[in-house]
Scaffold this motif. Structure first.
Motif, PDB file in Angstrom:
ATOM      1  N   PRO A   1       0.802  -1.228   0.000  1.00  0.00           N
ATOM      2  CA  PRO A   1       0.000   0.000   0.000  1.00  0.00           C
ATOM      3  C   PRO A   1       0.836   1.280   0.000  1.00  0.00           C
ATOM      4  O   PRO A   1       0.378   2.323  -0.485  1.00  0.00           O
ATOM      5  CB  PRO A   1      -0.840  -0.122   1.278  1.00  0.00           C
ATOM      6  N   MET A   2       2.059   1.229   0.545  1.00  0.00           N
ATOM      7  CA  MET A   2       2.925   2.412   0.579  1.00  0.00           C
ATOM      8  C   MET A   2       3.921   2.433  -0.566  1.00  0.00           C
ATOM      9  O   MET A   2       4.737   3.357  -0.678  1.00  0.00           O
ATOM     10  CB  MET A   2       3.679   2.463   1.910  1.00  0.00           C
ATOM     11  N   ALA A   3       3.891   1.422  -1.429  1.00  0.00           N
ATOM     12  CA  ALA A   3       4.879   1.307  -2.504  1.00  0.00           C
ATOM     13  C   ALA A   3       4.712   2.438  -3.519  1.00  0.00           C
ATOM     14  O   ALA A   3       3.647   3.047  -3.623  1.00  0.00           O
ATOM     15  CB  ALA A   3       4.730  -0.036  -3.199  1.00  0.00           C
ATOM     16  N   PRO A   4       5.746   2.726  -4.297  1.00  0.00           N
ATOM     17  CA  PRO A   4       5.601   3.674  -5.399  1.00  0.00           C
ATOM     18  C   PRO A   4       4.457   3.264  -6.322  1.00  0.00           C
ATOM     19  O   PRO A   4       4.254   2.074  -6.589  1.00  0.00           O
ATOM     20  CB  PRO A   4       6.953   3.582  -6.121  1.00  0.00           C
ATOM     21  N   LYS A   5       3.706   4.246  -6.796  1.00  0.00           N
ATOM     22  CA  LYS A   5       2.565   3.984  -7.654  1.00  0.00           C
ATOM     23  C   LYS A   5       2.805   4.575  -9.036  1.00  0.00           C
ATOM     24  O   LYS A   5       3.252   5.720  -9.167  1.00  0.00           O
ATOM     25  CB  LYS A   5       1.295   4.604  -7.054  1.00  0.00           C
ATOM     26  N   LEU A   6       2.483   3.803 -10.047  1.00  0.00           N
ATOM     27  CA  LEU A   6       2.606   4.281 -11.411  1.00  0.00           C
ATOM     28  C   LEU A   6       1.335   5.049 -11.781  1.00  0.00           C
ATOM     29  O   LEU A   6       0.230   4.504 -11.742  1.00  0.00           O
ATOM     30  CB  LEU A   6       2.820   3.122 -12.371  1.00  0.00           C
ATOM     31  N   VAL A   7       1.506   6.341 -12.114  1.00  0.00           N
ATOM     32  CA  VAL A   7       0.368   7.217 -12.408  1.00  0.00           C
ATOM     33  C   VAL A   7       0.673   7.987 -13.695  1.00  0.00           C
ATOM     34  O   VAL A   7       1.742   7.844 -14.283  1.00  0.00           O
ATOM     35  CB  VAL A   7       0.112   8.200 -11.249  1.00  0.00           C
ATOM     36  N   GLN A   8      -0.258   8.824 -14.106  1.00  0.00           N
ATOM     37  CA  GLN A   8      -0.042   9.676 -15.268  1.00  0.00           C
ATOM     38  C   GLN A   8       0.404  11.069 -14.833  1.00  0.00           C
ATOM     39  O   GLN A   8      -0.085  11.596 -13.828  1.00  0.00           O
ATOM     40  CB  GLN A   8      -1.325   9.804 -16.092  1.00  0.00           C
ATOM     41  N   ASP A   9       1.332  11.638 -15.595  1.00  0.00           N
ATOM     42  CA  ASP A   9       1.681  13.031 -15.353  1.00  0.00           C
ATOM     43  C   ASP A   9       0.695  13.930 -16.096  1.00  0.00           C
ATOM     44  O   ASP A   9      -0.218  13.447 -16.787  1.00  0.00           O
ATOM     45  CB  ASP A   9       3.138  13.323 -15.728  1.00  0.00           C
ATOM     46  N   GLU A  10       0.856  15.213 -15.995  1.00  0.00           N
ATOM     47  CA  GLU A  10      -0.138  16.144 -16.539  1.00  0.00           C
ATOM     48  C   GLU A  10      -0.172  16.191 -18.055  1.00  0.00           C
ATOM     49  O   GLU A  10      -1.115  16.736 -18.651  1.00  0.00           O
ATOM     50  CB  GLU A  10       0.104  17.551 -16.000  1.00  0.00           C
ATOM     51  N   ASP A  11       0.826  15.570 -18.692  1.00  0.00           N
ATOM     52  CA  ASP A  11       0.824  15.522 -20.153  1.00  0.00           C
ATOM     53  C   ASP A  11       0.550  14.115 -20.681  1.00  0.00           C
ATOM     54  O   ASP A  11       0.856  13.814 -21.848  1.00  0.00           O
ATOM     55  CB  ASP A  11       2.164  16.029 -20.699  1.00  0.00           C
ATOM     56  N   GLY A  12       0.009  13.261 -19.810  1.00  0.00           N
ATOM     57  CA  GLY A  12      -0.378  11.931 -20.243  1.00  0.00           C
ATOM     58  C   GLY A  12       0.733  10.912 -20.258  1.00  0.00           C
ATOM     59  O   GLY A  12       0.548   9.784 -20.735  1.00  0.00           O
ATOM     60  N   GLY A  13       1.898  11.263 -19.728  1.00  0.00           N
ATOM     61  CA  GLY A  13       2.995  10.309 -19.644  1.00  0.00           C
ATOM     62  C   GLY A  13       2.928   9.502 -18.364  1.00  0.00           C
ATOM     63  O   GLY A  13       2.103   9.753 -17.484  1.00  0.00           O
ATOM     64  N   ASP A  14       3.816   8.529 -18.254  1.00  0.00           N
ATOM     65  CA  ASP A  14       3.898   7.724 -17.039  1.00  0.00           C
ATOM     66  C   ASP A  14       4.830   8.394 -16.040  1.00  0.00           C
ATOM     67  O   ASP A  14       5.848   8.996 -16.417  1.00  0.00           O
ATOM     68  CB  ASP A  14       4.426   6.323 -17.352  1.00  0.00           C
ATOM     69  N   ALA A  15       4.472   8.285 -14.776  1.00  0.00           N
ATOM     70  CA  ALA A  15       5.289   8.859 -13.698  1.00  0.00           C
ATOM     71  C   ALA A  15       5.131   7.988 -12.461  1.00  0.00           C
ATOM     72  O   ALA A  15       4.095   7.344 -12.255  1.00  0.00           O
ATOM     73  CB  ALA A  15       4.858  10.289 -13.395  1.00  0.00           C
TER      74      ALA A  15
END
Length: 372
Positions: free
Chosen positions: A30-44
């Motif tokens: 639950p505390m691990a790094p999460k793969l999300v989208q940045d504001e330009d639609g890239g992965d972060a």
């Protein structure tokens, strides 16, 4: 055994999207790094308060006009940024026979800045297990990994040093001084002794933090003169780190210890050696520092520096020490030159005898990391 001609002493890795689901114990996910989208639609990667896009850390044959901090997706990238078979293919295209892989510092510092020591250690060990057993597993003739050390005190560091050595690590990366403080202290000595005993080179990558220190919050959009100045002066902490290890007597007490300064370059080293010797000569009595040799001698015995594009350092290699330098590409970070590393190496080496060229671009790394 391959006939090594070019060894890359500093490549990097991008975490595969499923790393934490596969390698981090379930209770910590639950505390691990999460793969999300940045504001330009890239992965972060969401690392606590920090959103860290792929951007400049995943650059493969991208011209400067197209560099961007956001908007880059895993789907846009060669799988060699995070998978071994793909990495070996990219190395073949670039003429690289073997490579040393460094930990991703953004993610490592996320775990290390957490106040839960169990989560801290679990994250570091999950990464080390993946890079050593997963990514490099079965490819030891071409891929070697630098294990990340935690920042939980010297005993914890020594335990992880011994554990990762047994798993095949070629060296250890420190993000803090061993005992975690803002400065070197005698409390660090057991770690240096263990690294010397195990023949594990210790790596300092650009700079060091203080154990438990919360990372500064970063924004998604980056740029401007302040950012460019920071990118142009990444070596700025390294002269002080070198001087600290020498004047605190670390190099004198542990003659077999090898310390690697990553991405530091070498063209500036002759001036530092002159300054250290001169200041020692003038100030050794009132500062109470007593060394059996000049500071420059300890540098040449204990230290090795990675350089990327440093024609001045190569041409002045004898003032640095031809055995104190080893070439690195920094792939896939934005200052790499894939797939033109051979062209870059030949350009830097004009007029350099073949035996010395081999030392700088292969031999020194082969000897240090066991590829020879």
């Amino acid at each position: 055994m391959p006939n090594y001609q070019i060894i890359d002493a500093d490549q990097h890795i991008i975490e595969p999207p499923d790393l934490w689901e596969r390698w981090l114990p379930a209770g910590f996910r639950p505390m691990a790094p999460k793969l999300v989208q940045d504001e330009d639609g890239g992965d972060a990667w969401q690392l606590g308060e920090n959103l860290e896009p792929l951007g400049l850390v995943t650059v493969v044959a991208t011209p400067p006009q197209k560099l961007r901090w956001t908007g880059v997706r895993y789907a846009d990238l060669p799988t060699g940024c995070w998978e071994a078979e793909g990495r070996l293919d990219l190395m073949d295209q670039d003429g690289i026979d073997a490579a040393i892989i460094y930990p991703p510092q953004r993610t490592m510092l996320y775990f290390m800045s957490n106040t839960d020591p169990e989560f801290h250690l679990a994250g570091i060990q999950a990464y080390n297990d993946w890079i050593l057993k997963g990514f490099c597993g079965g490819h030891g003739d071409r891929l070697g990994a630098i294990a990340q050390m935690p920042a939980l005190g010297v005993d914890s560091l020594i335990a992880e040093l011994e554990r990762t050595k047994a798993l095949g690590a070629r060296g250890a990366s420190l993000s803090t001084w061993p005992s975690g403080g803002a400065a070197l202290s005698p409390d660090d000595d057991p770690f240096w002794a263990a690294a010397e005993r195990l023949r594990m080179p210790v790596h300092l990558h650009i700079s060091l933090a203080v154990a438990g220190q919360k990372r500064a919050r970063t924004g998604v959009k980056r740029g401007g003169p302040t950012q460019l100045a920071a990118l142009a002066t990444t070596l700025s902490a390294m002269p002080r780190l070198i001087a600290d290890t020498i004047f605190h007597g670390v190099c004198a007490r542990f003659p077999g210890l090898r310390i690697v300064g990553a991405e530091a370059g070498a063209g500036w080293v002759p001036y530092l050696l002159h300054e250290m010797d001169d200041r020692y000569r003038r100030n050794r009595f009132w500062t109470g520092v007593r060394l059996e040799q000049l500071p420059s001698a300890y540098f040449r015995r204990n230290w090795v520096l990675g350089f990327i594009r440093d024609p001045y350092g190569v041409q002045n290699r004898h003032a640095v020490g031809p055995r104190n330098m080893m070439w690195a590409s920094d792939f896939p970070h934005h200052i790499n030159d894939w797939p033109n590393s051979r062209w870059l190496i030949n350009e830097m080496s004009l007029g350099v005898p073949e035996d010395e060229k081999h030392l700088l671009f292969c031999g020194n790394a082969a000897r240090l990391y066991g590829f020879a």
